[in-house]
Motif scaffolding. Structure first.
Motif, PDB file in Angstrom:
ATOM      1  N   THR A   1      11.591  -2.245  12.620  1.00  0.00           N
ATOM      2  CA  THR A   1      10.287  -2.024  12.465  1.00  0.00           C
ATOM      3  C   THR A   1      10.260  -0.753  11.520  1.00  0.00           C
ATOM      4  O   THR A   1      11.265   0.161  11.977  1.00  0.00           O
ATOM      5  CB  THR A   1       9.323  -2.225  13.579  1.00  0.00           C
TER       6      THR A   1
ATOM      7  N   VAL B   1       6.393   2.314   3.086  1.00  0.00           N
ATOM      8  CA  VAL B   1       6.608   0.910   2.557  1.00  0.00           C
ATOM      9  C   VAL B   1       8.200   1.039   2.326  1.00  0.00           C
ATOM     10  O   VAL B   1       8.565   1.667   1.393  1.00  0.00           O
ATOM     11  CB  VAL B   1       6.060   0.665   1.242  1.00  0.00           C
TER      12      VAL B   1
ATOM     13  N   SER C   1      13.898  -7.080   4.691  1.00  0.00           N
ATOM     14  CA  SER C   1      12.673  -7.164   4.017  1.00  0.00           C
ATOM     15  C   SER C   1      11.921  -6.049   3.803  1.00  0.00           C
ATOM     16  O   SER C   1      12.075  -5.198   4.527  1.00  0.00           O
ATOM     17  CB  SER C   1      11.881  -8.498   4.891  1.00  0.00           C
ATOM     18  N   THR C   2      11.149  -6.237   2.775  1.00  0.00           N
ATOM     19  CA  THR C   2      10.065  -4.965   2.526  1.00  0.00           C
ATOM     20  C   THR C   2       8.767  -5.182   3.114  1.00  0.00           C
ATOM     21  O   THR C   2       8.090  -6.172   2.725  1.00  0.00           O
ATOM     22  CB  THR C   2       9.985  -4.572   0.854  1.00  0.00           C
ATOM     23  N   VAL C   3       8.598  -4.119   4.269  1.00  0.00           N
ATOM     24  CA  VAL C   3       6.968  -4.346   4.626  1.00  0.00           C
ATOM     25  C   VAL C   3       6.492  -2.837   4.473  1.00  0.00           C
ATOM     26  O   VAL C   3       6.922  -1.872   4.219  1.00  0.00           O
ATOM     27  CB  VAL C   3       7.516  -4.483   5.981  1.00  0.00           C
TER      28      VAL C   3
ATOM     29  N   THR D   1       3.789  -0.645   6.308  1.00  0.00           N
ATOM     30  CA  THR D   1       3.380  -0.190   7.648  1.00  0.00           C
ATOM     31  C   THR D   1       2.713   1.055   7.937  1.00  0.00           C
ATOM     32  O   THR D   1       3.016   1.914   6.989  1.00  0.00           O
ATOM     33  CB  THR D   1       4.732  -0.197   8.618  1.00  0.00           C
TER      34      THR D   1
ATOM     35  N   GLY E   1       1.228 -10.591   8.496  1.00  0.00           N
ATOM     36  CA  GLY E   1       1.260  -9.130   9.084  1.00  0.00           C
ATOM     37  C   GLY E   1       0.659  -8.998  10.419  1.00  0.00           C
ATOM     38  O   GLY E   1       0.339 -10.204  11.097  1.00  0.00           O
TER      39      GLY E   1
ATOM     40  N   THR F   1       1.170  -3.935   9.925  1.00  0.00           N
ATOM     41  CA  THR F   1       2.456  -4.236   9.021  1.00  0.00           C
ATOM     42  C   THR F   1       1.814  -5.378   8.351  1.00  0.00           C
ATOM     43  O   THR F   1       1.295  -6.208   8.637  1.00  0.00           O
ATOM     44  CB  THR F   1       3.717  -4.804  10.047  1.00  0.00           C
ATOM     45  N   VAL F   2       2.500  -5.159   7.190  1.00  0.00           N
ATOM     46  CA  VAL F   2       2.051  -6.415   6.280  1.00  0.00           C
ATOM     47  C   VAL F   2       3.748  -6.521   5.420  1.00  0.00           C
ATOM     48  O   VAL F   2       4.403  -5.791   4.964  1.00  0.00           O
ATOM     49  CB  VAL F   2       1.227  -5.967   4.960  1.00  0.00           C
ATOM     50  N   ASP F   3       3.947  -7.883   5.602  1.00  0.00           N
ATOM     51  CA  ASP F   3       5.345  -8.429   4.998  1.00  0.00           C
ATOM     52  C   ASP F   3       4.989  -8.545   3.491  1.00  0.00           C
ATOM     53  O   ASP F   3       4.781  -9.836   3.270  1.00  0.00           O
ATOM     54  CB  ASP F   3       5.852  -9.516   5.805  1.00  0.00           C
ATOM     55  N   LEU F   4       5.522  -7.830   2.722  1.00  0.00           N
ATOM     56  CA  LEU F   4       5.141  -7.930   1.261  1.00  0.00           C
ATOM     57  C   LEU F   4       5.954  -9.165   0.643  1.00  0.00           C
ATOM     58  O   LEU F   4       5.293  -9.810  -0.144  1.00  0.00           O
ATOM     59  CB  LEU F   4       5.613  -6.765   0.283  1.00  0.00           C
TER      60      LEU F   4
END
Lengths: 798, 359
Positions: free
Chosen positions: A547, A572, A587-589, A591, A659, A682-685
C-alpha cells in the motif's frame, strides 16, 4: 587504474603534453578521472643553501642562519635542527607557504627576539617521509632557489583512468600506451622478449586438475635471492599510484601487475611442502590465512594452489601468509598462470576479496603473454635480488584465442554514422594489434591476444570510431515518422498524469516515496513473505509495499515532527501484492491522506478536523475525472482492516472495488507514530474501466424547454439504513422525471423517535413535454414516498 | 380660480419636496392625485363648469397634474437612491480581513520531468512503454548480454526477492533496460519507445538512493545509426534544458548491451563552485547510450543482420536536479511539505512544446 606520466613514457615514445595525453585518453574511451602532480603541493618550497649558521643570542639550541635562496638572495632564518650547518642544501619555505604536514600558513615571526624570514623543513614537515630528526639534506649540487619537487623526482603527474570492464588490456600501462599510439600520440616502444636461460633444471612439479579453471601454469624456482627494500625508482612508482612498497620480491610482482597487466605470485620455496603443487578446486571447509592478514574458509569450486599439506594460495586472487616471502627468504618459487575469469570473479565475490590480481584475472589476461611475463619478472628479480633461476615447469597450454572476424568497412558508416576510408580503418585496426587481410570489400580481422573483448563486427566499428573520434560523427536528425507526431501515451497511460494533476488541483501535494517499507508495517497491510527482499538495505526498507498509505502516513509523521501537522499528501505509484504468474502483483494506485485539520482556525468559522468525507470527496473527484459516473458507485461499508471499521468503505462499481476511503485505523497510526486525525483514500487506476465511448463526438444534448422544479421530502428511517439506499430508492421512483435527489439534512434528536433518523432530500423533477400540473407532481411524490417505504421502510416525517 | 389652483400646485410641490421618505411621499401622492386627492377632486369638479371656464381650468389642471407627477417621480428616485446608499453604508465590512486560506497542491518534480521528457520524445515519434519493477533475472541481465559471471553485474548492486513459484530468479530492476527487452520480444521493428520508471540499486549515500528513476530510449529499424543517436540526444537535451547552443560530447565507453557504446557529457561551467549548464568549456556526464548489441537483438528475437538501432538511459533525478537547481538527491523521497511546495509545480503547469515546456 593509476599510472604516472613517466611510467607511461617507458612504453610510449611521445612528445605530447600532459594535457594532450589526458584529452586523448578520454576521447578514446579511457576516461581520465584525475590528474595529480605531487610536485604541485611542493611548489612553494625551494632549495636553500645555509651560508652561515651562528648560535642564537638568546637560545642554546637555536641557530641563526643566513640562507641563500637564489642567485643574490639571502634570508635570515632561525632554525633548531641539529644538522643545520654551513654548506648544507635543504628545503626552504618562504613566509606564506602552506606546510603540508600541518596545513598551516607560515608567518614571519620573531623567535626569542630574532626575526625568522621563513623555515627550513624536515622530510616529515613536507609529508615526504617520517624523518624529523633534522632538516632535509639535499644533494650538494642542488641549485639554490630551484623548486625541490623536480630535484626529488616528484615531478611526475599521476593519471587515473576509469577503466571500463571490457578493457582488461588497459589494466596495464603498456595497454594504455598502445591505445595512445594507435590514436597518433606517439610510438609504442618495442618490448624485447628474452627468456632467462636456466641455471639449473628441476623445480616443483605442477598438476592441474581442471584445465578449464587454470588453462596454463608456469613455475620456476630462483635460488639464493636476497630480499630487501626495492630500489628507489620502483618504490617511488608504487608509492605514486598508492601502493605501499614492501620488499623487492613483492614489489616486482606488483610492478608487473600494473606495468603489463600480468599479476604473478612469488612463494617462499622453503615453505612449500612436498615436491608438487596442485591446482585444484578447494575442498569445502579448507582455510587459508591470506596475505591481507584475514582468514578465509573456502568452498568447493574455488581454485587454489595447494601443496602436500594444504592450500598455499587462492588462484588469481591472493597468496597465503604461510608461504609468503620475508626478509629471510632465500629460495623462491615464481608462479605465472592463467585462471578462469568467471571462477575468479565468483570466488572474489563470495569471499569479498578485492585485489589487484582479481581485478585483472576476472577481466581476462592476455593468454599469449604468460611466457613473456615470466621472463620479465625473473629478469627483474635476478637484477634486484640476485640468485639463479631454474628452468620453467609448464603445465597446461596456451588456450586457443585466435579468431577471424569478417568485417565490412562500410559498417562504420551504416552503423557508426560517419564515413572513414577503408585504408584509414585498416591502419587503426593494425595499430591496435589486429591482423587485417583484405578480402574484396571486406576485411578478415584477427584481433590480438590481449583483446578478448573484440568479438564481432560491431566491436570493430567501435574500435575504428573511438580512435577516429566520436566527435567526427555528424549529428543526424532522426527521420520523422509523420509530419505531425501522434500521442506518445495510450488512454490508460494518460490517466496517471491526469490523476496527479486532479489531486494536486484539490490541494494535495504529490510525494514520491520508496517502493519498499518496513516489513513490520507491511504486515499490518497484509503483505506476503514473497515480497520481502533477500538483501534489503535496512530493516525499514525491507519489503515491497502492499500500500502507499503507510508511506504517506510515515511522511506525515515526519512532517508533523517538523511542525507541519496538517498534511495533504498523495502519491500515484506502484504497490505489490505478490500475486500473478510472476509473483509481483504490481498495480498502479493513486493514494492520498489528509491529516490534522482540513480547515484551520479562521475568523469566519471554527477549525474543522479532517473527516472521512474529505477522503471520500477526493476519491470521488478522482474517479469522476477518470470517467466513472459517481451515481453508479456504491459504498460497501466493510473496509480493509487498516481503516476504522465504522468510518470507512469500499467504492464499488457493481462487484468491482475501485478504491477505498475513510479514517485510518488508530492501531496503524500508533504503529507508525502519527498523532491526530488521519483520513485517506486509494483508487486502483488499473481497476477503473476505460470509458467505452468511440470517436470524439459527444452524444446529442437534449435540453428541456420546461423549467425543472424541486420538492423537499423529509423521511424518517431506521438509523441502520444507509443514506445511499434511501437516495437510490428515491431516484429510482421515476427515472424519467427525477433527475436529481440531494440529501440536505440529517437529524436525530427530539421529535424523532430513538433509533430512527430524519433524512431530508431535495428532489429535482424535470418535465418533458409540458409543465407539471399539481396532479402530476402529487403523483410523482406518491411514487417517491412509496419507493422509499418499500426499499427502506422510510415514512414521511409528520 | 386660477390663483387657487396655482396655490394648490405650489403647496403640492412643496409637500413633495418635503417628503422625508418613500412612505411620506406616497402619502402626498395619495392626497394629491389619489382617488380622493385634491387634484382629482378638482378634475371631478370640471364637469359642473361652463364650457369656456372648463377648458381653461382643464388645461391648467392637466399642466399642474403633470408637474406634480414629474415631481413625485423625481422625488421618488432621489429618496430611493438615498435609501440604497444608507443601506450600503450600513453594510460596510472590513474588507482587509483575510480570506479563508485554501490548500494549494503541487506536482512532484519527478512527475513534471517525466511529462517534459515525454512531450519532447513524443515530438520525435516515440511512444511510452512500461514494464514491471520486479523483473526476472533474464530480462534484467541475461537478455542484455550480462551473463551471471560478467564483471558488469558488479556495476549493479542488485536487490533480490525470493524466486517465483516456478523457480525464476526475481530482482528489482536495476535499470529500465528490461523494458527494451520486453518491447522487442513483444513487437516488431520499427520500434521507437521511451520507458520512464522506477529503478532500484542497493546503494545509499550522498549521491545514491536505493530507489531512483531512469528513462530508457530504444530505436530499432533498418537504418538508424550513431549519427541519429547524436542528433536525437542533442535535440532532446537542448529542448529539455532550454539551451539552444548546449554542446554535447560523446565519449567511447562500455555497456554490455550496446556496441559501440558512448557516455554523453554536456557543456557546463563550474566557476566559483557554481554549476551552470551551457557552452562554457567544461563537461558534465549526463547519460549512457550506444547502438544496441547484436547479441541483445538476437536474444530478443530480432534479426541482427537486418535490424539495428540505438538505446540510451539517463537518470531522471539527475536531469531534474540540473534543470531546477535541486541540490540534494535524497530530498526527492522525503515528502517534506516545505520541499514539495518549493520545488513542486502547479497542476496547471502541464508541459507542452506548443505552449512552452516550463513556465
Amino acid at each position: 587504474m593509476k599510472f604516472t606520466l613517466n611510467w607511461l613514457k617507458d612504453h610510449l615514445d611521445t612528445s605530447a603534453s600532459l594535457d594532450e595525453i589526458a584529452l586523448t585518453l578520454t576521447r578514446i574511451g579511457l576516461e581520465v578521472i584525475g590528474i595529480e602532480n605531487p610536485a604541485e603541493a611542493l611548489t612553494p618550497f625551494v632549495i636553500g643553501e645555509i651560508i652561515t649558521a651562528e648560535k642564537h643570542p638568546n637560545a642554546d639550541k637555536l641557530q641563526v642562519c643566513q640562507v641563500k635562496i637564489g642567485k643574490d638572495q639571502l634570508v635570515e632564518v632561525v632554525c633548531g635542527a641539529p644538522n643545520a650547518r654551513p654548506g648544507l642544501k635543504t628545503a626552504f619555505a618562504a613566509p606564506g607557504s602552506v606546510i603540508p604536514a600541518s596545513g598551516e600558513v607560515l608567518k614571519i615571526g620573531a623567535i626569542r627576539g630574532v626575526t625568522s624570514n621563513g623555515m627550513l623543513c624536515s622530510t616529515r614537515e613536507l609529508k615526504l617521509g617520517e624523518d624529523h630528526e633534522g632538516i632535509m639534506e639535499l644533494p650538494a649540487d642542488a641549485i639554490p632557489g630551484a623548486p625541490i619537487g623536480p630535484l626529488l623526482g616528484l615531478d611526475d603527474p599521476v593519471i587515473e583512468i576509469n577503466l571500463t570492464p571490457n578493457r582488461a588490456d588497459c589494466a596495464g600501462v603498456r595497454g594504455v600506451a598502445r591505445d595512445l599510439a594507435a590514436a597518433g600520440l606517439g610510438a609504442l616502444k618495442p618490448l624485447s622478449f628474452e627468456p632467462v636461460s636456466p641455471a639449473f633444471g628441476g623445480s616443483l612439479k605442477v598438476v592441474i586438475e581442471d584445465q578449464t579453471a587454470c588453462p596454463l601454469f608456469l613455475g620456476r624456482t630462483v635460488r639464493g635471492v636476497k630480499n630487501g627494500p626495492s630500489p628507489k625508482w620502483l618504490a617511488d612508482r608504487l608509492t605514486a599510484i598508492g601502493l605501499n612498497p614492501r620488499s623487492a620480491l613483492v614489489d616486482v610482482t606488483n610492478y608487473f601487475t600494473f606495468d603489463r597487466c600480468r599479476p604473478l605470485h612469488v612463494f617462499d620455496a622453503a615453505k612449500v611442502h612436498g615436491d608438487t603443487l596442485t591446482v585444484r578446486s578447494a575442498r569445502t571447509g579448507e582455510v587459508l590465512e591470506a596475505l591481507n592478514g584475514k582468514s578465509y574458509t573456502l568452498e568447493a569450486g574455488m581454485t587454489v594452489i595447494a601443496d602436500s599439506e594444504g592450500v598455499d594460495s587462492l588462484g588469481g586472487i591472493m597468496g597465503g601468509m604461510a608461504s609468503g616471502c620475508t626478509a629471510e627468504t632465500s629460495d623462491i618459487y615464481i608462479e605465472c598462470a592463467l585462471f578462469d575469469p568467471r571462477r575468479t570473479a565468483e570466488t572474489g565475490r563470495a569471499l569479498q576479496i578485492s585485489s589487484d590480481a582479481r581485478y585483472r584475472f576476472e577481466r581476462g589476461l592476455d593468454p599469449q603473454a604468460v611466457f613473456e611475463g615470466m621472463a620479465a619478472a625473473t629478469r627483474m628479480i635476478l637484477e634486484l635480488c640476485g640468485g639463479e633461476a631454474s628452468e620453467i615447469v609448464v603445465a597446461g597450454a596456451v588456450p586457443e584465442w585466435k579468431r577471424t572476424i569478417a568485417f565490412r568497412p562500410s559498417r562504420v558508416a551504416s552503423l557508426g554514422g560517419v564515413g572513414v576510408p577503408p585504408e584509414r580503418q585498416r591502419a587503426i585496426l593494425t595499430a591496435l594489434g589486429c591482423g587485417v587481410a583484405i578480402e574484396g570489400a571486406s576485411f578478415a580481422v584477427n584481433p590480438p591476444s590481449w583483446r578478448a573483448d573484440i568479438e564481432g563486427e560491431a566491436d570493430l566499428v567501435e574500435e575504428v570510431l573511438r580512435i577516429e573520434g566520436y566527435d567526427r560523427i555528424p549529428e543526424t536528425p532522426l527521420p520523422r515518422l509523420r509530419a505531425i507526431a501522434r500521442p506518445a501515451v495510450d488512454a490508460a497511460q494518460r490517466r496517471v498524469p491526469w490523476a496527479k494533476r486532479l489531486l494536486a488541483s484539490r490541494g494535495l501535494n504529490e510525494a514520491v516515496t520508496w517502493s519498499f517499507i518496513d516489513g513490520k508495517i507491511a504486515k499490518l497491510f497484509g503483505t506476503t513473505d514473497s515480497m520481502t527482499l533477500l538483501n534489503p538495505i535496512s530493516a525499514d526498507l525491507s519489503t515491497m509495499r502492499p500500500t502507499i498509505l503507510a508511506n504517506l502516513i510515515q511522511a506525515a509523521t515526519r512532517n508533523a515532527a517538523r511542525g507541519y501537522v496538517d498534511a495533504a499528501l498523495f502519491e500515484v505509484g506502484p504497490i505489490f501484492n505478490g500475486s500473478g504468474p510472476e509473483g509481483a502483483g504490481q498495480s498502479t494506485v493513486a493514494t492520498g491522506i489528509r491529516t490534522g485539520f482540513a480547515k484551520g482556525r479562521h475568523w469566519t468559522g471554527k477549525a474543522k478536523p479532517v473527516d472521512p468525507f474529505d477522503a471520500k470527496s477526493d476519491a470521488l473527484a478522482l474517479l469522476s475525472s477518470l470517467g466513472v459516473d459517481p451515481a453508479k458507485l456504491t459504498v460497501d461499508a466493510n473496509p480493509p482492516s487498516w481503516f476504522h471499521p465504522g468510518q470507512a468503505g469500499l467504492l464499488k462499481l457493481g462487484p468491482i472495488a475501485l478504491g477505498t476511503f475513510g479514517t485510518i485505523h488508530p492501531d496503524i497510526l500508533d504503529a507508525i507514530g502519527l498523532d491526530g486525525a488521519c483520513v485517506g483514500f486509494t483508487v486502483d487506476l488499473g481497476a477503473v474501466p476505460m470509458p467505452r465511448r468511440k470517436g470524439t463526438a459527444r452524444p446529442a444534448l437534449s435540453l428541456s424547454q420546461f423549467q425543472p422544479i424541486t420538492r423537499d421530502f423529509a423521511f424518517v428511517v431506521a438509523e441502520t439504513v444507509p443514506a445511499e439506499k434511501l437516495i437510490r430508492a428515491v431516484k429510482g421512483a421515476d427515472k424519467a422525471i427525477i433527475v436529481d435527489a440531494r440529501l440536505f439534512d440529517l437529524y436525530t434528536g427530539p421529535g424523532v423517535e430513538a433509533g430512527m433518523k430524519s433524512l431530508a432530500i431535495e428532489v429535482t423533477l424535470q418535465p418533458a413535454e409540458r409543465t407539471f400540473t399539481d396532479a402530476d407532481i402529487e403523483a410523482v411524490a406518491a411514487r417517491i414516498v412509496a419507493a422509499a417505504a418499500k426499499d427502506t421502510g422510510a415514512t414521511l416525517r409528520g | 380660480m386660477s390663483n387657487g389652483l396655482e396655490t394648490l400646485r405650489d403647496r403640492l410641490l412643496q409637500a413633495i419636496a418635503g417628503a422625508a421618505d418613500l412612505s411620506a411621499l406616497d402619502q402626498v401622492r395619495v392626497e394629491a392625485i389619489g382617488k380622493k386627492g385634491e387634484l382629482t377632486q378638482q378634475m371631478k369638479m370640471l364637469g359642473s363648469m361652463e364650457a369656456d371656464a372648463r377648458r381653461a381650468a382643464g388645461q391648467l389642471l392637466n399642466v399642474i397634474k403633470t408637474d406634480v407627477e414629474t415631481a413625485i417621480a423625481e422625488r421618488q428616485g432621489a429618496l430611493a437612491g438615498a435609501a440604497r446608499s444608507a443601506k450600503l453604508a450600513a453594510e460596510r465590512i472590513d474588507v482587509t480581513l483575510p480570506a479563508a486560506p485554501e490548500g494549494e497542491g503541487h506536482i512532484h518534480p519527478i512527475s513534471q520531468t517525466i511529462e517534459e521528457i515525454t512531450q519532447i520524445f513524443a515530438e520525435m515519434g516515440f511512444t511510452v512503454a512500461e514494464g514491471p519493477e520486479i523483473e526476472t533475472d533474464f530480462n534484467n541481465f541475461t537478455a542484455l548480454n550480462i551473463p551471471p559471471e560478467h564483471p558488469a553485474r558488479q556495476m549493479h548492486d542488485t536487490f533480490y526477492l525470493p524466486p517465483a513459484a516456478d523457480g525464476t530468479a526475481r530482482v528489482l530492476r536495476t535499470h529500465t533496460s528490461p523494458v527494451q527487452v520486453r518491447t522487442m520480444l513483444n513487437s516488431k521493428p520499427p520500434i521507437r519507445i521511451i520507458a520512464p520508471g522506477r529503478t532500484y540499486r542497493s546503494d545509499y549515500d550522498m549521491t545514491h538512493t536505493p530507489m531512483f528513476h531512469q528513462v530508457e530510449g530504444l530505436v530499432i529499424d533498418e537504418t538508424t545509426h550513431m549519427g541519429h543517436l547524436r542528433g536525437c540526444l542533442t535535440e532532446f537535451l537542448r529542448a529539455f534544458f532550454q539551451i539552444d547552443d548546449l554542446p554535447l560530447r560523446f565519449r567511447p565507453s562500455f555497456f554490455p548491451f550496446t556496441e559501440p557504446s558512448a557516455e554523453v557529457d554536456i557543456g557546463c561551467s563550474r566557476k566559483g563552485g557554481q554549476l551552470k549548464l551551457g557552452n562554457y568549456g567544461d563537461w558534465l556526464e549526463i547519460l549512457g547510450c550506444g547502438m544496441v548489441h547484436p547479441k541483445v537483438l538476437e536474444m530478443c528475437g530480432i534479426d541482427s543482420t537486418r535490424y539495428q538501432g540505438f538505446a540510451f538511459g539517463m537518470g531522471i533525478e539527475r536531469i531534474a536536479m540540473l534543470k531546477y537547481g535541486i541540490p540534494d538527491l535524497r530530498t526527492f523521497f522525503d515528502a517534506d511539505l516545505r520541499w514539495l511546495r518549493h520545488y513542486g509545480f502547479s497542476f496547471l503547469d502541464q508541459p507542452s512544446l506548443g505552449l512552452g515546456l516550463t513556465r
